[in-house]
Design a protein around this motif. Structure first.
Motif, mmCIF file in Angstrom:
data_model
loop_
_atom_site.group_PDB
_atom_site.id
_atom_site.type_symbol
_atom_site.label_atom_id
_atom_site.label_comp_id
_atom_site.label_asym_id
_atom_site.label_seq_id
_atom_site.Cartn_x
_atom_site.Cartn_y
_atom_site.Cartn_z
ATOM 1 N N TYR A 175 -6.547 -58.940 -3.019
ATOM 2 C CA TYR A 175 -6.534 -60.388 -3.169
ATOM 3 C C TYR A 175 -7.200 -61.020 -1.962
ATOM 4 O O TYR A 175 -7.048 -60.537 -0.844
ATOM 5 C CB TYR A 175 -5.094 -60.921 -3.234
ATOM 6 C CG TYR A 175 -4.154 -60.223 -4.179
ATOM 7 C CD1 TYR A 175 -3.602 -58.988 -3.861
ATOM 8 C CD2 TYR A 175 -3.785 -60.815 -5.381
ATOM 9 C CE1 TYR A 175 -2.719 -58.359 -4.714
ATOM 10 C CE2 TYR A 175 -2.891 -60.190 -6.243
ATOM 11 C CZ TYR A 175 -2.366 -58.954 -5.897
ATOM 12 O OH TYR A 175 -1.496 -58.330 -6.751
ATOM 13 N N TYR A 213 -7.349 -64.779 0.060
ATOM 14 C CA TYR A 213 -6.763 -66.102 0.211
ATOM 15 C C TYR A 213 -7.462 -66.840 1.336
ATOM 16 O O TYR A 213 -7.899 -66.245 2.316
ATOM 17 C CB TYR A 213 -5.266 -66.015 0.546
ATOM 18 C CG TYR A 213 -4.401 -65.600 -0.614
ATOM 19 C CD1 TYR A 213 -4.204 -64.253 -0.917
ATOM 20 C CD2 TYR A 213 -3.770 -66.555 -1.413
ATOM 21 C CE1 TYR A 213 -3.400 -63.879 -1.987
ATOM 22 C CE2 TYR A 213 -2.973 -66.178 -2.480
ATOM 23 C CZ TYR A 213 -2.804 -64.842 -2.755
ATOM 24 O OH TYR A 213 -2.019 -64.462 -3.821
ATOM 25 N N GLN A 272 -6.710 -70.041 4.005
ATOM 26 C CA GLN A 272 -5.655 -70.903 4.514
ATOM 27 C C GLN A 272 -6.212 -71.827 5.586
ATOM 28 O O GLN A 272 -6.592 -71.376 6.673
ATOM 29 C CB GLN A 272 -4.486 -70.093 5.067
ATOM 30 C CG GLN A 272 -3.280 -70.960 5.417
ATOM 31 C CD GLN A 272 -2.046 -70.133 5.738
ATOM 32 O OE1 GLN A 272 -2.146 -69.017 6.223
ATOM 33 N NE2 GLN A 272 -0.866 -70.689 5.444
ATOM 34 N N ASP A 309 -0.791 -74.126 2.813
ATOM 35 C CA ASP A 309 -0.344 -72.837 2.295
ATOM 36 C C ASP A 309 -1.568 -72.025 1.853
ATOM 37 O O ASP A 309 -2.642 -72.585 1.638
ATOM 38 C CB ASP A 309 0.641 -73.017 1.126
ATOM 39 C CG ASP A 309 0.094 -73.913 0.034
ATOM 40 O OD1 ASP A 309 0.051 -73.476 -1.128
ATOM 41 O OD2 ASP A 309 -0.288 -75.068 0.352
ATOM 42 N N PRO A 310 -1.407 -70.726 1.732
ATOM 43 C CA PRO A 310 -2.559 -69.903 1.327
ATOM 44 C C PRO A 310 -3.052 -70.294 -0.057
ATOM 45 O O PRO A 310 -2.266 -70.422 -1.000
ATOM 46 C CB PRO A 310 -1.975 -68.478 1.316
ATOM 47 C CG PRO A 310 -0.743 -68.549 2.162
ATOM 48 C CD PRO A 310 -0.207 -69.922 1.985
ATOM 49 N N LEU A 337 -8.588 -69.593 7.974
ATOM 50 C CA LEU A 337 -8.169 -68.198 8.052
ATOM 51 C C LEU A 337 -8.344 -67.604 6.668
ATOM 52 O O LEU A 337 -7.874 -68.191 5.684
ATOM 53 C CB LEU A 337 -6.702 -68.109 8.448
ATOM 54 C CG LEU A 337 -6.328 -67.720 9.873
ATOM 55 C CD1 LEU A 337 -4.826 -67.784 10.039
ATOM 56 C CD2 LEU A 337 -6.855 -66.357 10.224
ATOM 57 N N PHE A 364 -7.361 -64.474 4.440
ATOM 58 C CA PHE A 364 -6.484 -63.313 4.359
ATOM 59 C C PHE A 364 -6.870 -62.451 3.168
ATOM 60 O O PHE A 364 -7.166 -62.944 2.090
ATOM 61 C CB PHE A 364 -5.026 -63.736 4.190
ATOM 62 C CG PHE A 364 -4.417 -64.360 5.406
ATOM 63 C CD1 PHE A 364 -4.076 -65.690 5.417
ATOM 64 C CD2 PHE A 364 -4.156 -63.588 6.540
ATOM 65 C CE1 PHE A 364 -3.503 -66.280 6.535
ATOM 66 C CE2 PHE A 364 -3.577 -64.160 7.661
ATOM 67 C CZ PHE A 364 -3.259 -65.511 7.657
ATOM 68 N N PHE A 390 -0.351 -58.187 3.528
ATOM 69 C CA PHE A 390 -1.488 -58.929 4.048
ATOM 70 C C PHE A 390 -2.098 -58.279 5.270
ATOM 71 O O PHE A 390 -1.395 -57.667 6.089
ATOM 72 C CB PHE A 390 -1.051 -60.354 4.435
ATOM 73 C CG PHE A 390 -0.859 -61.263 3.262
ATOM 74 C CD1 PHE A 390 0.310 -61.225 2.526
ATOM 75 C CD2 PHE A 390 -1.857 -62.152 2.888
ATOM 76 C CE1 PHE A 390 0.494 -62.060 1.438
ATOM 77 C CE2 PHE A 390 -1.686 -62.996 1.808
ATOM 78 C CZ PHE A 390 -0.518 -62.949 1.081
ATOM 79 N N ARG A 422 -10.623 -65.135 11.032
ATOM 80 C CA ARG A 422 -10.731 -66.583 11.316
ATOM 81 C C ARG A 422 -12.203 -66.963 11.352
ATOM 82 O O ARG A 422 -12.952 -66.498 12.214
ATOM 83 C CB ARG A 422 -10.067 -66.929 12.644
ATOM 84 C CG ARG A 422 -10.129 -68.421 12.964
ATOM 85 C CD ARG A 422 -9.268 -68.776 14.150
ATOM 86 N NE ARG A 422 -7.856 -68.536 13.899
ATOM 87 C CZ ARG A 422 -7.070 -69.345 13.204
ATOM 88 N NH1 ARG A 422 -7.559 -70.454 12.669
ATOM 89 N NH2 ARG A 422 -5.799 -69.060 13.035
#
Lengths: 112, 112
Positions: free
Chosen positions: B33, B35, B37, B42-43, B88, B90, B103, B108
């Motif tokens: 996955y 994500y 952020q 929230d992610p 960020l 993830f 995770f 970054r």
């Protein structure tokens, strides 16, 4: 309405307090439920899975109520180190597989 | 135990440049996955892959693309970078049936 909703924060509690977070979900096909903890500028980390019978891990207790479609997290004897954002995660089954849906998170501040 | 490995950890790019993020899942995990952020958010789910096929798509911009390779590692390619892409990123992996996401420490990205 969001698919996963959490208590708005922040929660400010003294050390030693008991604090509870709730999370509601809208998809009744949801199969798996988790609580994650995220510290500032760090990755989310699995705190605990949530089982139908409820489960406990030390000071943390998670409950699932399928009829009302909510899960909860109870933290007893709060420590300063519990200060973090707590994310509710729900995995409903969808065509072809599971989706993973995060709540917006609830911020907890534990103060001395 | 081996965790999810992301690289690079930090990346600075100019507007309109391209960037590639890499993710190496936990061995034997078949789902990856991505994500995004942003600060104080929230992610946000971007995209996921199961057994090298795209399994779900979230709010991934058309400027972004991703794939999962035969060794299960994944890459997120971002083109025509914008200031708003600073965040960020993830990567997480899971065993599809088990559901828990693990995770990486995140990459970054700063776009100047």
């Amino acid at each position: 309405r969001k698919e996963v909703e959490q208590d708005p924060g922040p929660f400010n509690v003294p050390e030693g307090a008991t604090v509870a977070f709730n999370c509601t979900y809208s998809n009744s096909a949801s199969q798996s439920f988790f609580w994650y903890r995220q510290d500032c500028r760090k990755e989310p980390k699995l705190l605990m899975s949530v089982y139908s019978s409820g489960n406990e891990d030390g000071r943390f207790t998670a409950q699932l109520n399928r009829a009302s479609q909510y899960i909860s997290l109870l933290i007893r004897d709060s420590k300063l180190s519990d200060s973090a954002t707590y994310l509710c995660v729900v995995k409903p089954w969808d065509t072809g597989g599971f989706k993973t849906i995060f709540g917006a998170g609830t911020r907890l501040f534990v103060k001395a | 135990a081996a965790g999810v490995i992301q690289s690079p950890r930090h990346l600075i790019k100019e507007k309109r440049e391209t960037a590639t993020l890499k993710c190496y899942p936990i061995p034997r995990h078949d789902t990856v996955y991505w994500y995004q952020q942003g600060p104080g958010q929230d992610p946000q789910f971007l995209i996921s892959f199961y057994e090298k096929m795209q399994s779900d798509k979230g709010s991934i911009p058309d400027r972004f693309s991703a794939q999962q390779f035969s060794d299960y590692h994944s890459e997120l390619n971002m083109s025509s970078l914008e200031l708003g892409d600073s965040a960020l990123y993830f990567c997480a992996s899971s065993l599809r049936e088990a559901g828990e996401l693990f995770f990486g420490e995140g990459s970054r990205l700063t776009v100047l």
